[in-house]
Scaffold this active site. Structure first.
Site, PDB file in Angstrom:
ATOM      1  N   ASP A  69      -0.704   1.577  -4.106  1.00  0.00           N
ATOM      2  CA  ASP A  69      -1.568   0.679  -4.881  1.00  0.00           C
ATOM      3  C   ASP A  69      -2.844   1.361  -5.364  1.00  0.00           C
ATOM      4  O   ASP A  69      -3.783   0.703  -5.802  1.00  0.00           O
ATOM      5  CB  ASP A  69      -1.893  -0.583  -4.073  1.00  0.00           C
ATOM      6  CG  ASP A  69      -2.580  -0.276  -2.761  1.00  0.00           C
ATOM      7  OD1 ASP A  69      -2.443   0.854  -2.258  1.00  0.00           O
ATOM      8  OD2 ASP A  69      -3.265  -1.168  -2.222  1.00  0.00           O
TER       9      ASP A  69
ATOM     10  N   ASP B 138      -2.039   6.574  -3.539  1.00  0.00           N
ATOM     11  CA  ASP B 138      -0.939   5.908  -2.828  1.00  0.00           C
ATOM     12  C   ASP B 138      -0.323   4.790  -3.679  1.00  0.00           C
ATOM     13  O   ASP B 138      -0.640   4.643  -4.862  1.00  0.00           O
ATOM     14  CB  ASP B 138      -1.421   5.369  -1.472  1.00  0.00           C
ATOM     15  CG  ASP B 138      -2.297   4.140  -1.620  1.00  0.00           C
ATOM     16  OD1 ASP B 138      -3.028   4.050  -2.619  1.00  0.00           O
ATOM     17  OD2 ASP B 138      -2.248   3.251  -0.742  1.00  0.00           O
TER      18      ASP B 138
ATOM     19  N   LYS C  61     -11.368   0.364  -1.472  1.00  0.00           N
ATOM     20  CA  LYS C  61     -11.383   1.805  -1.632  1.00  0.00           C
ATOM     21  C   LYS C  61     -10.702   2.133  -2.946  1.00  0.00           C
ATOM     22  O   LYS C  61      -9.967   1.311  -3.494  1.00  0.00           O
ATOM     23  CB  LYS C  61     -10.728   2.495  -0.449  1.00  0.00           C
ATOM     24  CG  LYS C  61      -9.320   2.061  -0.155  1.00  0.00           C
ATOM     25  CD  LYS C  61      -8.863   2.690   1.162  1.00  0.00           C
ATOM     26  CE  LYS C  61      -7.537   2.122   1.609  1.00  0.00           C
ATOM     27  NZ  LYS C  61      -7.638   1.392   2.868  1.00  0.00           N
TER      28      LYS C  61
ATOM     29  N   SER D  39       0.810  -1.222   0.000  1.00  0.00           N
ATOM     30  CA  SER D  39       0.000   0.000   0.000  1.00  0.00           C
ATOM     31  C   SER D  39       0.840   1.268   0.000  1.00  0.00           C
ATOM     32  O   SER D  39       1.659   1.474  -0.882  1.00  0.00           O
ATOM     33  CB  SER D  39      -0.954  -0.049   1.181  1.00  0.00           C
ATOM     34  OG  SER D  39      -1.870   1.011   1.105  1.00  0.00           O
ATOM     35  N   HIS D  40       0.697   2.063   1.043  1.00  0.00           N
ATOM     36  CA  HIS D  40       1.338   3.385   1.119  1.00  0.00           C
ATOM     37  C   HIS D  40       2.712   3.316   1.783  1.00  0.00           C
ATOM     38  O   HIS D  40       3.328   4.349   1.992  1.00  0.00           O
ATOM     39  CB  HIS D  40       0.430   4.304   1.923  1.00  0.00           C
ATOM     40  CG  HIS D  40       0.010   3.664   3.215  1.00  0.00           C
ATOM     41  ND1 HIS D  40      -0.951   2.668   3.251  1.00  0.00           N
ATOM     42  CD2 HIS D  40       0.450   3.817   4.461  1.00  0.00           C
ATOM     43  CE1 HIS D  40      -1.079   2.251   4.488  1.00  0.00           C
ATOM     44  NE2 HIS D  40      -0.237   2.931   5.256  1.00  0.00           N
TER      45      HIS D  40
ATOM     46  N   ASP E  74      -5.358   2.823  -3.965  1.00  0.00           N
ATOM     47  CA  ASP E  74      -6.681   2.764  -3.336  1.00  0.00           C
ATOM     48  C   ASP E  74      -6.948   3.976  -2.445  1.00  0.00           C
ATOM     49  O   ASP E  74      -8.097   4.272  -2.128  1.00  0.00           O
ATOM     50  CB  ASP E  74      -6.909   1.433  -2.590  1.00  0.00           C
ATOM     51  CG  ASP E  74      -5.895   1.173  -1.508  1.00  0.00           C
ATOM     52  OD1 ASP E  74      -4.916   1.943  -1.381  1.00  0.00           O
ATOM     53  OD2 ASP E  74      -6.070   0.170  -0.772  1.00  0.00           O
ATOM     54  N   ARG E  75      -5.894   4.685  -2.057  1.00  0.00           N
ATOM     55  CA  ARG E  75      -6.102   5.905  -1.269  1.00  0.00           C
ATOM     56  C   ARG E  75      -6.102   7.133  -2.173  1.00  0.00           C
ATOM     57  O   ARG E  75      -5.532   7.102  -3.255  1.00  0.00           O
ATOM     58  CB  ARG E  75      -4.978   6.084  -0.250  1.00  0.00           C
ATOM     59  CG  ARG E  75      -4.958   5.016   0.810  1.00  0.00           C
ATOM     60  CD  ARG E  75      -3.911   5.335   1.851  1.00  0.00           C
ATOM     61  NE  ARG E  75      -4.019   4.391   2.953  1.00  0.00           N
ATOM     62  CZ  ARG E  75      -3.453   4.565   4.146  1.00  0.00           C
ATOM     63  NH1 ARG E  75      -2.717   5.638   4.370  1.00  0.00           N
ATOM     64  NH2 ARG E  75      -3.619   3.663   5.088  1.00  0.00           N
TER      65      ARG E  75
END
Ligand code: G1P
Ligand code: ZN
Length: 543
Positions: free
Chosen positions: A279, A277, A376, A113-114, A281-282
Site C-alpha cells: 500500500d 510495499d 507513513k 499492507s506488505h 506506506d513503507r
C-alpha cells in the site's frame, strides 16, 4: 434502485488490529463477512448521513469486488459522497492526503499492507479518521463491538459503478467522484520538496531504480519520478499494481526485494535504489552496495531536513517507535529538539503530529513519515532522499558514512520467528516478563543490564496509557534487546527480537551488523529460551 436490508449474524474475531482487519482472502470471501465489518464501521460512526468518505485500496485480489460492495453499502447507509480512486486504487498515504486536503470525514482503505496478495494471500480493510490517520483504539473498539452484535446490513441493489473512468456521478442517490489517485498527492509532494533541484540532478545523469514490487506505489512513482521529475522511463520497475503483486512479497526489505539489492550491487548500479510495499506506506532506501536501515534513514532525514523546502524552518521534534534504534534520538539531541519514543504502530504518532510536537517520525519496520499526512509514506521518503542527494551532491553511502562518523553508528537488526505456536509465544513472553526484576544489575552479553521492563507509554497529548508494549532489556552501554509479538500476522504468532548496539569508534563502523551484534543475538535467544519454547533455532527473517 433501492436499499436492501440483509439479515446476518456476527462472525467471531472481526477485531481490527493496529492496521485494521487483516485475514486470508478466503475469509473475506465468506458470505456477509466484508459486509458485516463495513456495516459495523458505519454503525460505529453513528450518523454517516451527509458525510464524504475516501475509498480505495492497494489493488490486491478482491480489491475491486470490495470497492463495489462498499460503494453500495455507503449509498444505502446515507453517505453523501464517496471519493474513490480510479480502478479502486489509492495508496495508504494517498488516502490520508485526500482525506486531509478535501476535509473528508474519513476513509476506507483496502489493504493488507506488505502481506502477499492473490487468491491465497491476505486481504484487509481499515478505517481512517478525519485527520487522515488510522482510527484510534476507541473507534476500532467501537467497530469491534458492533461486529459482535450485528443482525443486519444495508446495501443498495444498484448495478456495479464504473470506477475506471475519472468522472462524477451518482449511485442510488449518493455522489461518487472517481478521482485520479495520484493528483492530490503529487501536488503535496511538490510543495514539500525541491523538484527543480531533483530534476537537475536527474538531468545530470544521476539514476534511481524504484521497484514498486507490482504494488500500489507504482502509479505514484511513475507519475512523480518519470512524469514530473523527468527520470528516464524504466526508472520505476514493476510499476503496475497486480492482483497478486506478480508473485512478489510486497515488503521492501533486503529479504524480499532481492532483485533491487542485486541491481545496487552491480557494477553499473544506479545512484539510489528504492522500494515500497503493498500500500506504499513503507519504503526501503538502498545505496550502491549498502542498504540503509530504516532507523538510520529516519535519523539522516532528520539531520538533513532543512534542505527540503517543506522543512526549511526546522523540526519541532522527532518521534520513533520504541524498537526503532536510538539513532534519531542522537540527532534530536544535537538539534536541541525533543525525541519521542512511542509503542509500535503508526497511530501513536498521530497525537504528536496533530499537537505539533513532532515533525518527522519513523519505525524500524521500513516506515518513515512526517506531519504532511497521518500515515507513513514510502514515496515521500524516497523523494526526501532524492532531495538530500540533489542538495548535497553526495552519494547514499557517503551520506550514511558521514552520518555515522558524526553521530556514531547504531548497529541494528530485527530477527523474526514467524508462524510459531501461539501458546508457546505467549508462554515465552510471560516467562520473560516474570524475570525482568531479577535481571537488573546482572551480566548478559558481556554487558550490565541497567533496565528491564515491559514498555508502557503515557501519551503526552491525551494522557492515555498503553501498557505491555514490548519487553526491553537495556544495557549500561546503551545496547538493547527488545521482544514483542507481532500484531499484524495472520498465521500463528510471530516473535520479533530487536537488537541494537552503539559504536562511536569510526574504525569499527564497517563491521557487518550480525557480527557486531553477535553476543546480543546469542544472549537474546538464551534469555527467552527461544529454541526450547518454540522449537526454532533460527529466525525465519533477519532484517
Ligand atoms: C508491523 C511493524 C510495525 C508497523 C506495522 C504496520 O507490526 O512491526 O512497526 O507499524 O507492522 O505496518 P507488527 O507485526 O510488528 O505488530
Ligand atoms: Zn503498508
Amino acid at each position: 434502485m433501492s436499499t436492501q436490508t440483509i439479515q446476518t449474524q456476527p462472525f467471531t474475531g472481526q477485531k481490527p488490529g493496529t492496521s485494521g482487519l487483516r485475514k486470508k482472502v478466503g475469509v473475506f470471501q465468506q458470505r456477509h463477512y466484508l459486509e458485516n465489518f463495513v456495516q459495523a464501521i458505519f454503525d460505529a460512526l453513528g450518523d454517516v448521513k451527509g458525510k464524504t468518505l475516501a475509498l480505495g485500496g492497494d489493488g490486491r485480489y478482491h480489491n475491486r469486488v470490495a470497492v463495489q460492495t462498499i460503494l453500495k453499502m455507503a449509498a444505502a447507509n446515507g453517505v453523501a459522497k464517496v471519493m474513490v480512486g480510479k480502478d479502486g486504487i489509492l495508496s495508504t498515504p494517498g488516502t490520508s492526503c485526500v482525506i486531509r486536503k478535501h476535509k473528508l470525514s474519513g476513509g476506507i482503505i483496502l489493504s493488507a499492507s506488505h502481506n502477499p496478495g492473490g487468491p491465497d494471500g491476505d486481504f484487509g480493510i481499515k478505517y481512517n479518521i478525519d485527520n487522515g490517520g488510522p482510527a484510534p483504539e476507541k473507534v476500532t473498539d467501537a467497530i469491534f463491538a458492533k461486529t459482535e452484535t450485528i443482525t443486519r446490513y444495508l446495501i443498495s441493489d444498484a448495478l456495479d459503478y464504473d470506477i475506471d473512468t475519472i468522472a462524477s456521478g451518482t449511485l442510488d442517490g449518493m455522489t461518487v467522484e472517481v478521482i485520479d489517485p495520484v493528483a492530490d498527492y503529487a501536488e503535496l509532494m511538490q510543495q514539500l520538496f525541491d523538484f527543480n533541484a531533483i530534476k537537475t540532478w536527474l538531468a545530470n545523469g544521476h539514476r534511481i531504480r524504484y521497484d514498486a514490487l507490482s504494488a500500489v506505489g507504482g502509479p505514484y512513482a511513475i507519475e512523480i519520478l518519470e512524469g514530473l521529475l523527468g527520470a528516464p522511463k524504466g526508472s520505476v520497475v514493476n510499476g503496475i499494481p497486480l492482483e497478486d503483486f506478480g508473485g512478489h512479497h510486497p515488503d521492501p526489505n533486503p529479504v524480499y526485494a532481492t532483485d533491487l539489492i542485486e541491481h545496487l550491487d552491480a557494477a553499473d548500479a544506479p545512484d539510489i535504489g528504492a522500494a515500497s510495499d503493498g500500500d506504499a506506506d513503507r519504503n526501503m532506501i538502498v545505496g550502491r552496495k549498502l542498504v540503509v536501515t530504516p532507523s538510520d534513514s529516519l535519523a539522516i532525514i532528520a539531520a538533513h531536513a532543512t534542505v527540503a523546502p517543506g522543512y526549511k524552518s526546522g523540526l519541532a521534534g522527532i518521534a520513533r517507535s520504541m524498537p526503532t534504534s536510538q539513532a534519531a534520538d542522537v540527532v534530536a539531541k544535537a538539534l536541541g529538539i525533543p525525541a519521542y519514543e512511542t509503542p509500535t504502530g503508526w497511530k501513536f504518532f498521530g497525537n504528536l503530529l496533530d499537537a505539533g510536537k513532532a515533525t518527522v517520525c519513523g519505525e524500524e519496520s521500513y516506515g518513515t513519515g512526517s506531519n504532511h499526512i497521518r500515515e507513513k509514506d514510502g514515496v515521500w521518503a524516497v523523494l526526501f532522499w532524492l532531495n538530500i542527494l540533489a542538495a548535497t551532491g553526495k552519494g547514499v553511502a557517503e551520506i550514511v558514512e558521514e552520518h555515522w562518523a558524526k553521530y556514531g553508528r547504531h548497529f541494528y537488526s530485527r530477527h523474526d520467528f514467524e508462524g510459531i505456536d501461539t501458546d508457546a509465544a505467549n508462554t515465552l513472553m510471560s516467562d520473560l516478563r516474570g524475570k525482568l526484576t531479577t535481571l537488573v544489575g546482572t551480566q548478559l552479553a558481556n554487558r550490565t543490564v541497567q533496565l528491564a521492563d515491559d514498555f508502557a507509554y503515557l501519551d503526552p497529548v491525551d494522557g492515555s496509557l498503553s501498557q505491555k508494549q514490548g519487553v526491553r532489556i537495556i544495557f549500561a552501554d546503551g545496547s538493547r534487546i527488545i521482544y514483542r509479538l507481532s500484531g499484524t500476522g495472520t498465521e500463528g504468532a510471530t516473535l520479533r527480537v530487536y537488537l541494537e548496539s552503539y559504536e562511536a569508534d569510526v574504525t569499527r563502523h564497517a563491521t557487518p551488523p550480525q557480527e557486531a551484534l553477535a553476543d546480543l543475538i546469542t544472549a537474546s535467544r538464551e534469555l527467552a529460551r527461544i529454541a526450547e519454547l518454540t522449537g526454532r533455532k533460527e529466525p525465519t527473517v533477519v532484517t
